[in-house]
Structures are given as C-alpha cells and as structure tokens.
Write an enzyme that holds these catalytic residues in place. Structure first.
Site, mmCIF file in Angstrom:
data_model
loop_
_atom_site.group_PDB
_atom_site.id
_atom_site.type_symbol
_atom_site.label_atom_id
_atom_site.label_comp_id
_atom_site.label_asym_id
_atom_site.label_seq_id
_atom_site.Cartn_x
_atom_site.Cartn_y
_atom_site.Cartn_z
ATOM 1 N N ARG A 23 0.907 -1.318 0.001
ATOM 2 C CA ARG A 23 -0.092 -0.039 0.082
ATOM 3 C C ARG A 23 0.858 1.296 -0.059
ATOM 4 O O ARG A 23 0.460 2.116 -0.769
ATOM 5 C CB ARG A 23 -0.993 -0.091 1.246
ATOM 6 C CG ARG A 23 -1.944 -1.152 1.121
ATOM 7 C CD ARG A 23 -2.917 -0.927 2.392
ATOM 8 N NE ARG A 23 -1.991 -1.319 3.562
ATOM 9 C CZ ARG A 23 -2.180 -0.801 4.722
ATOM 10 N NH1 ARG A 23 -3.490 -0.193 5.009
ATOM 11 N NH2 ARG A 23 -1.384 -1.241 5.704
ATOM 12 N N ASN A 41 -6.239 -2.540 2.193
ATOM 13 C CA ASN A 41 -6.182 -3.980 2.208
ATOM 14 C C ASN A 41 -7.647 -4.372 2.471
ATOM 15 O O ASN A 41 -8.470 -3.791 2.946
ATOM 16 C CB ASN A 41 -5.477 -4.344 3.501
ATOM 17 C CG ASN A 41 -3.790 -4.257 3.258
ATOM 18 O OD1 ASN A 41 -3.433 -4.100 2.108
ATOM 19 N ND2 ASN A 41 -3.228 -4.252 4.423
#
EC number: 3.6.1.7
Length: 94
Positions: A23, A41
C-alpha cells in the site's frame, strides 16, 4: 485534468500483497505519476485500489503494480473502469 481525459479504475490485486509494504509503495507510485485515488487492504488478503488519471498514465500505473514491487508477488490483477469521483490526492485507507 479535464473531465474528457480523466479515467478511473477499480483494481483488485491478489497474491502476496499484504505485509510487504504494497500500500505504501502504491501510494508513492501514484504520487510519482500524479494518479489520484485510494488503496486499502481487504479481509481476503487482497488489495483494492481506486485510481484516477488519463488513460496512458493508468496503463503505466497498472503495469507497475503488476511487475515492479520488489517484495510482492502479484498472482492476479483485475481492473474495471468506473465513474471518476474527482479525488484530489492518493491516500491509504484502513
């Protein structure tokens, strides 16, 4: 960027993409390409991305997501065009 050239993609990335900094790397990549949107996520260990930019930039972004993270192993990447929301930055959501 004007509305005629702005495109948006909803992307789901599966594989070893959680626990490897994916990320944060995605946010850095997005900022370097001037892509706007978000990344988060999901409970099934995949990563969801909404990305907004012009068509060429989105192509470059998706290619990098598939191939350039040093520790991730992308097993699949599915994307579909969605309506642009006009994000002003790229952020990590939890």
């Amino acid at each position: 960027m004007d509305k005629e050239t702005l495109r948006a993609l909803h992307v789901i990335v599966k594989g070893r993409v959680q626990g490897v900094g994916f990320r944060y790397w995605t946010r850095s990549l997005a900022k370097s390409l001037n892509v706007k949107g978000r990344v988060r996520n999901l409970a099934d260990y995949s990563v969801e991305i909404i990305a907004e930019a012009d068509t060429d930039t989105l192509g470059e972004f998706v290619y990098a997501l598939k191939h350039e993270h040093p520790y991730a192993r992308v097993e699949s990447l599915n994307s579909e065009e969605v309506r642009a929301r006009g994000y002003t930055d790229f952020r990590i959501e939890v």
